[in-house]
Motif scaffolding. Structure first.
Motif, mmCIF file in Angstrom:
data_model
loop_
_atom_site.group_PDB
_atom_site.id
_atom_site.type_symbol
_atom_site.label_atom_id
_atom_site.label_comp_id
_atom_site.label_asym_id
_atom_site.label_seq_id
_atom_site.Cartn_x
_atom_site.Cartn_y
_atom_site.Cartn_z
ATOM 1 N N LEU A 191 -38.325 -126.204 11.586
ATOM 2 C CA LEU A 191 -38.535 -127.207 12.623
ATOM 3 C C LEU A 191 -38.053 -128.586 12.212
ATOM 4 O O LEU A 191 -37.418 -129.297 12.992
ATOM 5 C CB LEU A 191 -40.024 -127.280 12.992
ATOM 6 N N PHE A 192 -38.361 -128.987 10.981
ATOM 7 C CA PHE A 192 -38.124 -130.368 10.568
ATOM 8 C C PHE A 192 -36.967 -130.528 9.584
ATOM 9 O O PHE A 192 -36.574 -131.655 9.275
ATOM 10 C CB PHE A 192 -39.405 -130.942 9.942
ATOM 11 N N GLY A 193 -36.405 -129.397 9.112
ATOM 12 C CA GLY A 193 -35.324 -129.473 8.143
ATOM 13 C C GLY A 193 -35.853 -129.677 6.725
ATOM 14 O O GLY A 193 -37.054 -129.849 6.506
ATOM 15 N N HIS A 194 -34.953 -129.650 5.750
ATOM 16 C CA HIS A 194 -35.375 -129.884 4.367
ATOM 17 C C HIS A 194 -34.247 -130.544 3.586
ATOM 18 O O HIS A 194 -33.072 -130.476 3.963
ATOM 19 C CB HIS A 194 -35.809 -128.578 3.689
ATOM 20 N N GLU A 195 -34.626 -131.188 2.500
ATOM 21 C CA GLU A 195 -33.670 -131.805 1.596
ATOM 22 C C GLU A 195 -33.298 -130.824 0.490
ATOM 23 O O GLU A 195 -34.037 -129.877 0.198
ATOM 24 C CB GLU A 195 -34.256 -133.088 0.983
ATOM 25 N N ILE A 211 -39.985 -137.646 12.535
ATOM 26 C CA ILE A 211 -40.196 -136.494 11.669
ATOM 27 C C ILE A 211 -39.762 -136.855 10.247
ATOM 28 O O ILE A 211 -39.083 -137.862 10.014
ATOM 29 C CB ILE A 211 -39.383 -135.264 12.136
ATOM 30 N N ARG A 212 -40.159 -136.021 9.323
ATOM 31 C CA ARG A 212 -39.706 -136.156 7.931
ATOM 32 C C ARG A 212 -39.327 -134.772 7.447
ATOM 33 O O ARG A 212 -40.106 -133.815 7.570
ATOM 34 C CB ARG A 212 -40.807 -136.743 7.057
ATOM 35 N N GLY A 250 -38.383 -134.697 1.890
ATOM 36 C CA GLY A 250 -37.743 -135.983 2.142
ATOM 37 C C GLY A 250 -38.741 -137.125 2.145
ATOM 38 O O GLY A 250 -39.946 -136.927 2.285
ATOM 39 N N ARG A 251 -38.234 -138.343 2.016
ATOM 40 C CA ARG A 251 -39.080 -139.535 2.031
ATOM 41 C C ARG A 251 -38.854 -140.376 3.284
ATOM 42 O O ARG A 251 -39.718 -141.137 3.691
ATOM 43 C CB ARG A 251 -38.797 -140.394 0.795
ATOM 44 N N GLN A 252 -37.696 -140.236 3.883
ATOM 45 C CA GLN A 252 -37.333 -141.083 5.014
ATOM 46 C C GLN A 252 -37.789 -140.456 6.326
ATOM 47 O O GLN A 252 -37.586 -139.263 6.567
ATOM 48 C CB GLN A 252 -35.818 -141.296 5.043
ATOM 49 N N GLU A 253 -38.397 -141.260 7.182
ATOM 50 C CA GLU A 253 -38.756 -140.788 8.511
ATOM 51 C C GLU A 253 -37.575 -140.955 9.458
ATOM 52 O O GLU A 253 -36.831 -141.941 9.373
ATOM 53 C CB GLU A 253 -39.972 -141.553 9.049
#
Length: 470
Positions: A206-210, A258-259, A263-266
């Motif tokens: 849903l939100f992705g990942h780094e 979302i984050r 990740g750290r950035q919204e």
């Protein structure tokens, strides 16, 4: 082939504006100013929708709708009126007008209503290939008309929609229709089945990942929210979402940000959310498996799709529609007899429209004649097995077993959650059976009258509603 519309309006300025707007949408418009001329056109031409004013040069546009119904019974009618009174609105509703617009009206909303009214006609024309490809929803039943009206009311806003209905009723079609016909149609439509995603991957999906966020995350991944940016995100089977993902989803809906996992950035998001479920979420809330605050965030505009057994008048049009689709996909082109349709009406269609579609495709493939008859339906689909009518399949025990299998309660909540779902309808049934007589209802339930009164109050059941009045 463009749709043809009849506009009955005696105000030249209003008629000019409406004709121009409909012409811009690609519709062919015939215009007249009187009931007499309207009836002549209706007798000579077949229209897809009629728009009519109430006060015309030679009579009342509402009172004379009966003549239109006789000539073209399935013609959707949109009533326009400067007589903006409750009486006029009620009269329009009594004629089963598709929609009622008091003047002055929003032209964009009128165009949307015209589009929806054409789509609502079903597929009597499907065998000739005239079905609406942009909105593949079929049905002229009263229940489906309500669904269409609800869809039209959310097209020009971004209110969150929760689509409710059994499996196979077409929940994703509703989401697609809202997107395709709404103001976000130029953006992406992204659908995700939350029940099909492994529990440990749903947040990443849903939100992705780094990169490096977890084992196997060898590169950055964009989630469904970002993929749907500027468009619509459809969350199917929302009732199957794990509780931790529910928390993050609620936060995203509240903040519009979302984050990514790790990740750290919204990241700001601009998406319209449409969710769907075949479960009753309220018992799950009572059982602690679905967040109540998320439910209220999603349930802004509920749209409930009726099961096929509650709109059997749509089975014939649906069958013809699916036969046309089967032919378009390379299967033999067939027609279906009235007797075959009657045979289809006897089936339970527990899989709803999806099951009917699969059955029609199977009939198209296996039928030995170009016209499918009742014997072919019996041969290919068969009859309902006798044991399907037993209590284990359709009775209380079967229903309770299916309900228990559909929830995933937290430890220690199953007993009270089941009681909460069961007790209120039990007491309502007892009151209904005894006509609101509390002494008899208590005797039927096997409890004393004081206990009955206490539980009625706690369950917010109003006893007077069950009293038989002469």
């Amino acid at each position: 082939m463009s749709s043809k519309i009849l506009l009955v309006e005696d105000d030249p300025a209003i008629a000019t504006v409406i004709k121009a707007a409909l012409a811009d949408e690609g519709y062919e418009v015939d215009h007249c100013e009187s009931i007499e001329r309207r009836d002549q056109l209706i007798a000579a031409e077949r229209y897809d929708t009629m728009l009519t004013d109430v006060i015309l040069t030679d009579g009342d546009g509402i009172e004379s709708i009966g003549a239109v119904r006789e000539a073209q019974p399935d013609l959707p009618i949109i009533v326009l009126s400067a007589q903006n009174t409750l009486d006029t609105a009620v009269r329009a509703a009594e004629t089963e007008a598709f929609e009622y617009f008091p003047k002055p009206f929003d032209l964009d909303e009128l165009v949307i209503a015209v589009r929806q009214s054409i789509a609502s006609r079903g597929t009597n024309e499907a065998a000739t290939g005239d079905e609406n490809e942009d909105l593949p929803m079929v049905g002229r039943s009263r229940a489906m008309q309500q669904v269409y009206r609800m869809i039209t009311r959310v097209l020009r806003n971004d209110l969150t929609v929760l689509v409710l209905g059994e499996s196979g009723t077409g929940k994703e079609l509703v989401a697609e229709a809202i997107h395709q016909l709404g103001h976000r149609k130029s953006g992406p439509f992204v659908a995700v089945n939350t029940a099909a995603i492994p529990r440990e991957l749903i947040e990443s999906e849903l939100f992705g990942h780094e990169r490096g966020a977890f084992t196997g995350a060898v590169a950055q991944s964009i989630g469904k929210f970002e993929q749907a940016n500027g468009g619509t995100l459809f969350l199917d089977e929302i009732g199957d979402m794990p509780s931790e993902a529910q928390t993050r989803l609620l936060r995203a809906l509240q903040s519009g940000r979302i984050r990514r996992v790790g990740g750290r950035q919204e990241i700001g998001i601009d998406v319209r959310i449409i969710a769907a479920t075949n479960r009753d979420l309220k018992p799950m809330i009572d059982a602690g498996t679905f967040r109540e605050d998320l439910f209220y965030r999603l349930n802004v505009v509920p749209i409930e799709l009726p099961p096929l057994r509650e709109r059997t008048e749509d089975i014939g049009p649906l069958a013809r529609h699916f036969l046309h689709l089967a032919g378009e996909e390379g299967l033999p082109r067939r027609q279906i007899s009235d007797g075959a349709v009657k045979k289809l009406l006897t089936q339970p269609w527990r899989g709803n429209v999806r099951e009917l579609r699969n059955a029609i495709f199977r009939l198209s493939l296996l039928a030995r004649e170009d016209v499918i008859d009742a014997d072919t339906v019996h041969e290919v689909i068969g009859d309902i097995p006798p044991d399907d009518h037993t209590a284990g399949s359709f009775g209380f025990e079967g229903a309770l077993a299916r309900w228990l299998g559909a929830i995933n309660p937290a430890s220690g909540t199953l007993y009270h959650g089941a009681l909460a779902a069961f007790e209120k309808p039990l007491f309502e049934h007892a009151m209904a059976q005894t006509g609101g007589n509390q002494v008899q209802a208590a005797r039927l339930l096997g409890i004393n009258r004081n206990t009955l009164r206490k539980r009625l109050a706690e369950l917010q059941i109003e006893p007077d509603q069950f009293v038989h009045r002469k």
